[in-house]
Write an enzyme that holds these catalytic residues in place. Structure first.
Site, PDB file in Angstrom:
ATOM      1  CB  SER A 240     -29.591  42.479  22.231  1.00 30.76           C
ATOM      2  OG  SER A 240     -28.657  43.044  23.130  1.00 30.76           O
ATOM      3  CE  LYS A 241     -35.197  48.562  21.615  1.00 29.59           C
ATOM      4  NZ  LYS A 241     -36.285  47.589  21.605  1.00 29.59           N
ATOM      5  NE  ARG A 242     -26.338  42.939  26.093  1.00 28.84           N
ATOM      6  CZ  ARG A 242     -25.105  42.528  25.837  1.00 28.84           C
ATOM      7  NH1 ARG A 242     -24.097  43.365  25.967  1.00 28.84           N
ATOM      8  NH2 ARG A 242     -24.865  41.300  25.443  1.00 28.84           N
ATOM      9  CG  HIS A 243     -24.643  44.490  21.173  1.00 29.06           C
ATOM     10  ND1 HIS A 243     -25.412  43.351  21.145  1.00 29.06           N
ATOM     11  CD2 HIS A 243     -23.550  44.188  21.900  1.00 29.06           C
ATOM     12  CE1 HIS A 243     -24.802  42.394  21.827  1.00 29.06           C
ATOM     13  NE2 HIS A 243     -23.678  42.880  22.303  1.00 29.06           N
ATOM     14  N   GLY A 244     -26.609  48.568  20.298  1.00 25.98           N
ATOM     15  CA  GLY A 244     -26.809  49.733  19.432  1.00 25.98           C
ATOM     16  C   GLY A 244     -27.935  49.447  18.450  1.00 25.98           C
TER      17      GLY A 244
END
Ligand code: GLU
Length: 466
Positions: A240-244
């Site tokens: 998801s976005k929070r991973h990059g």
């Protein structure tokens, strides 16, 4: 049999790297077997499927070098054909009309749940005489699903996968407004496009069982299936976005080369011995589905960055210079004329050696398009002591007269100058680098001076010398 694979994205406005990897595997599988790689745009959701969203897919695939071998098929143009197949199944008695209202279906679900059963359609109209139908009432078309036994599918990645038929209900293939459902569209399109291998994410595994029902009802040969494990984040959770970054465009903007992203996505979940760096030709030669692992892969951004550095060093200088120029366009402090372009190209072997991304590369090349007086960062400023400035003034006299003004002659001149004045080479090169770049890092000082050219070197020394 000629292998025909397809990538069948729904236009969502981005090309996710999981999908890009599915496209790559389809492409490589087709190439490896001398077959064809096709593209189908699954654009039946007309609201999401804007031209812009479709262009994102085309651009992303073109950038990745995954262009299809035939004209793309747009699923939305084929609805009449999908409906035709549903009507054929209806005429054969392999599908039937269901007149249940949404309220009745809701009740059915609630009752099933209350009785501890899964909320499935109970086959109310399956064997009912159509004369019982309320006159003129709208109906959906449902496929007559097998109730006993199990459905098994050989999967080229997962091995044999199976589901009890009792788990599946008579799914709708045509909605009450006459439009075909997604599962029907996929089967009819894959059949009509002569697809031999369906290679896609394992989030589609349940769909494959449902789709198999339609193939069997139509008496069509099933394609071979290969369900690829998904890409997870570094912590094992859904990416998801929070991973990059997750989409191809993001990686492009962050300065990744398509070769590096391709190479990385291939190696993520596919292996061949310890082969790490693989050209497209080698990938085609070596790729097969037996090298695909069964468990989910974890995205390793650091490894991708490392691979990008490797591919940058192998990339053609002129191509990198063009990319750098594009990335520098619009920077107010950089003049992008032919002189700057020539400097960037000349210094590229040294620049690309030190960069991990095209963004780094552009940043490190920017000084080549600046003019005196340069601005200096704190470290560079510190190097430019009064003594260093005096020394640079003296050095300028030597540099003014050497011929040719190329890296070997510059190198020899700097060494001679340092020796003559009792300095180490670094004591000369470091302040000189600061004067040339405004920073303390650059490729070799000889190559840097040669790329700037004598006039510019003189101007930059002149701006700091005392
Ligand atoms: N359109 C589907 C998706 O984007 C893929 C369908 C398929 O590969 O069969 O997930």
């Amino acid at each position: 049999m000629t292998v025909r694979t397809r990538f069948a994205p729904s236009p969502t406005g981005l090309l996710h790297i999981g999908n890009a990897r599915a496209a790559l595997f389809n492409f490589l599988y087709a190439r490896h077997h001398g077959g064809k790689f096709l593209l189908r745009i699954e654009d039946t959701d007309r609201e999401r499927s804007t031209q812009q969203a479709v262009d994102v897919l085309f651009d992303g695939l073109a950038w990745m070098g995954l262009t299809p071998d035939e004209q793309p098929v747009f699923q939305s143009t084929r609805q009449a054909r999908h409906a035709e197949v549903a009507h054929h199944l209806l005429a054969q008695g392999l599908a039937y009309r269901c007149y249940c209202t949404p309220q009745e279906l809701q009740q059915m679900r609630e009752q099933a749940m209350a009785e501890g059963r899964p909320p499935r359609y109970n086959g109310y109209w399956r064997d009912r005489d159509p004369s019982e139908a309320p006159p003129g009432a709208p109906y959906t078309v449902r496929i007559r699903a097998p109730r006993e036994g199990e459905t098994t599918l050989p999967d080229l990645v997962q091995g044999e996968v199976r589901v009890a038929n009792a788990e599946m209900d008579d799914m709708i293939i045509l909605r009450a407004d006459g439009t075909p459902v997604y599962q029907l569209a996929v089967v009819v399109d894959d059949h009509d496009m002569d697809i031999t291998h369906v290679i896609r994410g394992d989030d589609h595994l349940t769909n494959s069982f449902r789709q198999a029902m339609i193939y069997r009802a139509m008496g069509w040969n099933l394609p071979a299936f290969a369900h690829l494990p998904l890409i997870h984040g570094p912590d094992g959770a859904k990416l998801s976005k929070r991973h990059g970054a997750q989409s191809v465009v993001e990686f492009r903007e962050m300065g990744y080369l398509p070769e590096a992203l391709n190479n990385y996505l291939l190696r993520l979940g596919w292996g061949h011995g310890d082969a790490e760096i693989l050209s497209r030709d080698e990938q085609i030669q070596l790729f097969d589905l037996d090298g695909v692992g069964r468990s989910a892969s974890r995205m390793d951004y650091a490894k991708l960055l490392h691979l990008n550095g490797v591919w940058l060093r192998q990339a053609d200088d002129a191509r990198l210079a063009n990319d750098v120029v594009e990335r520098l366009a619009g920077r107010p402090d950089v003049t992008l004329d032919d002189i700057t372009r020539a400097r960037i190209q000349a210094l590229m072997p040294g620049l690309k050696d030190r960069a991990k991304t095209l963004v780094d590369l552009a940043d490190s090349a920017a000084f080549l398009g600046r003019h005196v007086p340069l601005s200096f960062d704190a470290k560079a400023e510190k190097l430019l002591t009064p003594e260093a400035r005096t020394m640079l003034g003296l050095l300028a006299r030597d540099l003014a007269v050497i011929d040719p003004f190329d890296a070997p002659t510059i190198d020899a001149t700097l060494r001679r100058f340092a020796e003559h004045h009792g300095h180490k080479l670094g004591q000369v090169a470091q302040p000189l680098r600061a004067a040339m770049t405004g920073t303390t890092t650059s490729p070799g000082i000889d190559a840097t001076l040669a790329a700037l050219g004598r006039d510019e070197v003189m101007a930059r020394i002149g701006a700091v010398a005392q």
